[in-house]
Design an enzyme around this catalytic site. Structure first.
Site, PDB file in Angstrom:
ATOM      1  N   ARG A  88       0.831  -1.201   0.000  1.00 19.66           N
ATOM      2  CA  ARG A  88       0.000   0.000   0.000  1.00 19.66           C
ATOM      3  C   ARG A  88       0.871   1.258   0.000  1.00 19.66           C
ATOM      4  O   ARG A  88       0.372   2.341  -0.016  1.00 19.66           O
ATOM      5  CB  ARG A  88      -0.786  -0.056   1.290  1.00 19.66           C
ATOM      6  CG  ARG A  88      -2.213   0.361   1.424  1.00 19.66           C
ATOM      7  CD  ARG A  88      -3.188   0.012   0.399  1.00 19.66           C
ATOM      8  NE  ARG A  88      -4.513   0.350   0.848  1.00 19.66           N
ATOM      9  CZ  ARG A  88      -5.481  -0.517   1.052  1.00 19.66           C
ATOM     10  NH1 ARG A  88      -5.293  -1.783   0.818  1.00 19.66           N
ATOM     11  NH2 ARG A  88      -6.662  -0.101   1.453  1.00 19.66           N
ATOM     12  N   ARG A 127     -21.958   1.037  -1.733  1.00 19.45           N
ATOM     13  CA  ARG A 127     -21.567  -0.372  -1.582  1.00 19.45           C
ATOM     14  C   ARG A 127     -22.128  -0.962  -0.281  1.00 19.45           C
ATOM     15  O   ARG A 127     -22.081  -0.331   0.768  1.00 19.45           O
ATOM     16  CB  ARG A 127     -20.042  -0.449  -1.566  1.00 19.45           C
ATOM     17  CG  ARG A 127     -19.496  -1.829  -1.326  1.00 19.45           C
ATOM     18  CD  ARG A 127     -18.076  -1.925  -1.761  1.00 19.45           C
ATOM     19  NE  ARG A 127     -17.145  -1.451  -0.745  1.00 19.45           N
ATOM     20  CZ  ARG A 127     -15.823  -1.568  -0.873  1.00 19.45           C
ATOM     21  NH1 ARG A 127     -15.306  -2.101  -1.958  1.00 19.45           N
ATOM     22  NH2 ARG A 127     -15.026  -1.125   0.061  1.00 19.45           N
ATOM     23  N   ARG A 159     -19.807  -0.869   5.150  1.00 21.14           N
ATOM     24  CA  ARG A 159     -18.529  -0.822   5.865  1.00 21.14           C
ATOM     25  C   ARG A 159     -18.368   0.553   6.484  1.00 21.14           C
ATOM     26  O   ARG A 159     -18.680   1.550   5.852  1.00 21.14           O
ATOM     27  CB  ARG A 159     -17.371  -1.075   4.876  1.00 21.14           C
ATOM     28  CG  ARG A 159     -17.067  -2.538   4.685  1.00 21.14           C
ATOM     29  CD  ARG A 159     -16.066  -2.759   3.586  1.00 21.14           C
ATOM     30  NE  ARG A 159     -14.862  -1.951   3.699  1.00 21.14           N
ATOM     31  CZ  ARG A 159     -13.798  -2.081   2.888  1.00 21.14           C
ATOM     32  NH1 ARG A 159     -13.803  -2.989   1.933  1.00 21.14           N
ATOM     33  NH2 ARG A 159     -12.735  -1.328   3.039  1.00 21.14           N
TER      34      ARG A 159
HETATM   35  P1  AMP Z   1      -9.206  -2.558   1.826  1.00 15.83           P
HETATM   36  O1  AMP Z   1     -10.237  -3.596   2.068  1.00 15.83           O
HETATM   37  O2  AMP Z   1      -8.053  -3.053   0.980  1.00 15.83           O
HETATM   38  O3  AMP Z   1      -9.783  -1.259   1.296  1.00 15.83           O
HETATM   39  O4  AMP Z   1      -8.541  -2.210   3.252  1.00 15.83           O
HETATM   40  C1  AMP Z   1      -9.315  -1.668   4.305  1.00 15.83           C
HETATM   41  C2  AMP Z   1      -8.412  -1.005   5.328  1.00 15.83           C
HETATM   42  O5  AMP Z   1      -7.500  -1.972   5.877  1.00 15.83           O
HETATM   43  C3  AMP Z   1      -7.520   0.101   4.784  1.00 15.83           C
HETATM   44  O6  AMP Z   1      -8.191   1.360   4.696  1.00 15.83           O
HETATM   45  C4  AMP Z   1      -6.414   0.121   5.844  1.00 15.83           C
HETATM   46  O7  AMP Z   1      -6.844   0.730   7.042  1.00 15.83           O
HETATM   47  C5  AMP Z   1      -6.242  -1.369   6.128  1.00 15.83           C
HETATM   48  N1  AMP Z   1      -5.232  -1.972   5.220  1.00 15.83           N
HETATM   49  C6  AMP Z   1      -5.453  -2.903   4.242  1.00 15.83           C
HETATM   50  N2  AMP Z   1      -4.318  -3.222   3.625  1.00 15.83           N
HETATM   51  C7  AMP Z   1      -3.339  -2.479   4.201  1.00 15.83           C
HETATM   52  C8  AMP Z   1      -1.937  -2.327   3.996  1.00 15.83           C
HETATM   53  N3  AMP Z   1      -1.302  -3.026   3.043  1.00 15.83           N
HETATM   54  N4  AMP Z   1      -1.252  -1.464   4.786  1.00 15.83           N
HETATM   55  C9  AMP Z   1      -1.869  -0.771   5.753  1.00 15.83           C
HETATM   56  N5  AMP Z   1      -3.197  -0.831   5.988  1.00 15.83           N
HETATM   57  C10 AMP Z   1      -3.935  -1.673   5.232  1.00 15.83           C
END
Ligand code: AMP
Length: 216
Positions: A88, A127, A159
């Site tokens: 990320r 969503r 969410r």
């Molecule tokens: P996502 O489902 O990929 O949108 O992830 C949801 C949340 O999880 C993000 O907004 C971050 O708070 C956390 N998160 C997911 N992947 C990462 C990552 N690689 N590094 C840091 N935080 C993460």
């Protein structure tokens, strides 16, 4: 194939990750899903991650990287994987490269899902996720008027990080921290981009076409 999917929140990474991983018979490893499972399971990791996730901020690198290292060490990930939501930021990408080289491996390709900001806000604010089977619905695109999953009858929820304000903040975080990955991977000659607008099946087709040259 060792594949990373990048793109802004709402680009459809989760949906496409599911189809692409299943087409390629590789495990889909989603850091967001792992964090959410830990939050609902009430684990220590979930407790730490939740406050960052609710704000739309990134969970600290050391926590995320340790979790990914554990997951990539599992037997099903030895011959290939699709990473959704990791790396990320550039430091995570550098660590991933190092981690894989310790396993004697390297990424084959990074697929970028390309979509603009206004489309992202529209997609995410509408969503809804099924609390039972995890299927994702959209109030406009699926014309979803109730909060019941048509597949399993589970209750749909929004969410916490999908509210409009948090979505805008997540986009800022993406621009600041995650977008630089695109040039990082372009410099490594690993990047391919696909237009992530239009029907889901068409995007999957475009993605599979773009990945074909990298298939074993
Ligand atoms: P996502 O489902 O990929 O949108 O992830 C949801 C949340 O999880 C993000 O907004 C971050 O708070 C956390 N998160 C997911 N992947 C990462 C990552 N690689 N590094 C840091 N935080 C993460």
């Amino acid at each position: 194939m060792r594949l990373v999917l990048v793109g802004p929140p709402g680009a459809g990474k989760g949906t496409q990750a599911q189809f692409i991983a299943s087409n390629l018979s590789i495990p889909k490893i989603s850091t967001g899903d792992i964090f959410r499972a830990n939050v609902s399971g009430g684990t220590e990791l979930g407790r730490i991650a939740k406050e960052y996730m609710d704000r739309g901020d990134l969970v600290p690198d050391e926590v995320t990287i340790a979790m990914v290292r554990d997951r990539l060490s599992e037997s099903d990930a030895q011959d290939g994987f699709l990473l959704d939501g990791f790396p990320r930021n550039v430091p995570q990408a550098e660590i991933l490269k190092k981690m894989l080289s310790e396993f004697g491996a390297a990424l084959d390709v990074v697929l970028e899902l390309v979509v603009d900001d206004e489309e992202v806000v529209r997609r995410l604010a509408g969503r809804r996720t099924c609390g039972q089977c995890g299927r994702i619905w959209h109030v406009d695109f699926d014309d979803k008027k109730d909060d019941v999953c048509d597949v399993c009858g589970g209750r749909l929820y929004q969410r916490e990080d999908d509210s409009e304000e948090t979505v805008r903040h997540r986009l800022e975080v993406y621009q600041e921290q995650t977008a630089p990955l695109v040039s990082f991977y372009a410099d490594e000659s690993l990047l391919v981009g696909v237009d992530a607008t239009g029907p889901v099946e068409e995007i999957t087709q475009r993605a599979m076409e773009a990945l074909r040259p990298f298939a074993d």
